[in-house]
Design a protein around this motif. Sequence first.
Motif, PDB file in Angstrom:
ATOM      1  N   ARG A   1       1.249   6.641  -6.805  1.00  0.00           N
ATOM      2  CA  ARG A   1       0.103   7.494  -7.144  1.00  0.00           C
ATOM      3  C   ARG A   1       0.457   8.967  -6.993  1.00  0.00           C
ATOM      4  NH1 ARG A   1      -3.526  10.476  -5.239  1.00  0.00           N
ATOM      5  NH2 ARG A   1      -2.948  10.225  -3.063  1.00  0.00           N
ATOM      6  N   VAL A   2       1.133   9.305  -5.909  1.00  0.00           N
ATOM      7  CA  VAL A   2       1.540  10.699  -5.665  1.00  0.00           C
ATOM      8  C   VAL A   2       2.533  11.147  -6.731  1.00  0.00           C
ATOM      9  CG1 VAL A   2       2.810  12.198  -4.067  1.00  0.00           C
ATOM     10  CG2 VAL A   2       1.048  10.645  -3.205  1.00  0.00           C
TER      11      VAL A   2
ATOM     12  N   ARG B   1      -4.363   4.588 -13.742  1.00  0.00           N
ATOM     13  CA  ARG B   1      -4.878   5.489 -12.706  1.00  0.00           C
ATOM     14  C   ARG B   1      -6.387   5.411 -12.627  1.00  0.00           C
ATOM     15  NH1 ARG B   1      -7.378  10.082 -12.507  1.00  0.00           N
ATOM     16  NH2 ARG B   1      -7.241  10.377 -14.739  1.00  0.00           N
TER      17      ARG B   1
ATOM     18  N   GLN C   1       0.721  11.755  -9.939  1.00  0.00           N
ATOM     19  CA  GLN C   1      -0.087  12.973  -9.862  1.00  0.00           C
ATOM     20  C   GLN C   1       0.768  14.206 -10.127  1.00  0.00           C
ATOM     21  OE1 GLN C   1      -3.346  13.135  -9.852  1.00  0.00           O
ATOM     22  NE2 GLN C   1      -3.208  15.346  -9.996  1.00  0.00           N
TER      23      GLN C   1
ATOM     24  N   ASP D   1       0.824  -1.216   0.000  1.00  0.00           N
ATOM     25  CA  ASP D   1       0.000   0.000   0.000  1.00  0.00           C
ATOM     26  C   ASP D   1       0.854   1.260   0.000  1.00  0.00           C
ATOM     27  OD1 ASP D   1      -2.352  -1.429  -0.083  1.00  0.00           O
ATOM     28  OD2 ASP D   1      -2.645  -1.399   2.090  1.00  0.00           O
ATOM     29  N   ALA D   2       1.960   1.254   0.740  1.00  0.00           N
ATOM     30  CA  ALA D   2       2.839   2.429   0.796  1.00  0.00           C
ATOM     31  C   ALA D   2       3.468   2.696  -0.569  1.00  0.00           C
ATOM     32  CB  ALA D   2       3.925   2.235   1.846  1.00  0.00           C
ATOM     33  N   LYS D   3       3.875   1.628  -1.244  1.00  0.00           N
ATOM     34  CA  LYS D   3       4.478   1.801  -2.574  1.00  0.00           C
ATOM     35  C   LYS D   3       3.436   2.274  -3.587  1.00  0.00           C
ATOM     36  CE  LYS D   3       8.339  -1.384  -2.285  1.00  0.00           C
ATOM     37  NZ  LYS D   3       8.968  -2.576  -2.871  1.00  0.00           N
ATOM     38  N   GLN D   4       2.231   1.730  -3.486  1.00  0.00           N
ATOM     39  CA  GLN D   4       1.158   2.158  -4.380  1.00  0.00           C
ATOM     40  C   GLN D   4       0.823   3.632  -4.169  1.00  0.00           C
ATOM     41  OE1 GLN D   4      -1.999  -0.640  -3.590  1.00  0.00           O
ATOM     42  NE2 GLN D   4      -1.500  -1.830  -5.425  1.00  0.00           N
ATOM     43  N   GLU D   5       0.780   4.047  -2.929  1.00  0.00           N
ATOM     44  CA  GLU D   5       0.485   5.451  -2.628  1.00  0.00           C
ATOM     45  C   GLU D   5       1.605   6.358  -3.127  1.00  0.00           C
ATOM     46  OE1 GLU D   5      -1.513   8.812  -1.414  1.00  0.00           O
ATOM     47  OE2 GLU D   5      -2.222   6.773  -1.775  1.00  0.00           O
TER      48      GLU D   5
ATOM     49  N   SER E   1      -7.464   2.197 -10.971  1.00  0.00           N
ATOM     50  CA  SER E   1      -7.178   2.133  -9.536  1.00  0.00           C
ATOM     51  C   SER E   1      -8.073   3.055  -8.719  1.00  0.00           C
ATOM     52  CB  SER E   1      -5.700   2.479  -9.280  1.00  0.00           C
ATOM     53  OG  SER E   1      -5.453   3.835  -9.567  1.00  0.00           O
ATOM     54  N   GLU E   2      -8.687   4.061  -9.355  1.00  0.00           N
ATOM     55  CA  GLU E   2      -9.583   4.970  -8.652  1.00  0.00           C
ATOM     56  C   GLU E   2     -10.986   4.402  -8.503  1.00  0.00           C
ATOM     57  OE1 GLU E   2      -9.444   8.734 -10.636  1.00  0.00           O
ATOM     58  OE2 GLU E   2      -7.552   9.293  -9.686  1.00  0.00           O
TER      59      GLU E   2
END
Length: 88
Positions: free
Chosen positions: A10-11, A83, A14, A3-7, A86-87
């Motif tokens: 994502r950041v 993206r 963005q 989850d940390a890597k995915q976040e 995943s949203e």
Amino acid sequence: MSDAKQEAARVRWQKIREQGPLRFIVVRGMLGWGLITAVLWCGLMMVFTEREFLPLLTAALIGFPIGGLVWGGAMWFMAEKHRERSER
């Protein structure tokens, strides 16, 4: 992927996304992929063939950046599709 890597991914996407597709395609596609690949290809061709340097360089500096436009556009499109998925 955790989850940390995915976040983090994502950041990062963005931030890239905010700069727009044109900048991504030019910087990462044409310059990042196209020019680097052109120089590497030209160097390898000089080592492994008897061809003249200037025509090789000219072809590489035209062809590979054009390929980089295609590569950059494809990467942008795929990243946006990822993206969107995943949203959901």
